[in-house]
Write a protein that holds these residues in place. Sequence first.
Motif, short mmCIF file in Angstrom:
data_model
loop_
_atom_site.label_atom_id
_atom_site.label_comp_id
_atom_site.label_asym_id
_atom_site.label_seq_id
_atom_site.Cartn_x
_atom_site.Cartn_y
_atom_site.Cartn_z
N PRO A 1 0.83 -1.21 0.00
CA PRO A 1 0.00 0.00 0.00
C PRO A 1 0.86 1.25 0.00
O PRO A 1 1.90 1.32 0.65
N SER A 2 0.43 2.23 -0.76
CA SER A 2 1.16 3.49 -0.82
C SER A 2 0.58 4.45 0.21
O SER A 2 -0.60 4.40 0.53
N PRO A 3 1.41 5.35 0.74
CA PRO A 3 0.89 6.28 1.75
C PRO A 3 -0.10 7.26 1.13
O PRO A 3 0.03 7.66 -0.03
N VAL A 4 -1.07 7.65 1.92
CA VAL A 4 -2.11 8.57 1.45
C VAL A 4 -1.60 9.99 1.58
O VAL A 4 -0.97 10.36 2.58
#
Length: 54
Positions: free
Chosen positions: A37-40
């Motif tokens: 998951p990529s950071p928001v």
Amino acid sequence: MPQLNPDPWFMTLIFAWLIFLLIIPIKVLSHISPNEPSPVNTEKHKTGSWDWLW
């Protein structure tokens, strides 16, 4: 009534639960997710008002 005798099935029940609680979680947790998951982003999006046509 032989179906009330737990002796032949008790060890099968214990081994099944040992497999479910000890072996399967280790094998499931050893898998690595292919898409990390990529950071928001923390910046706010600009939203404008929506003019209704009626």
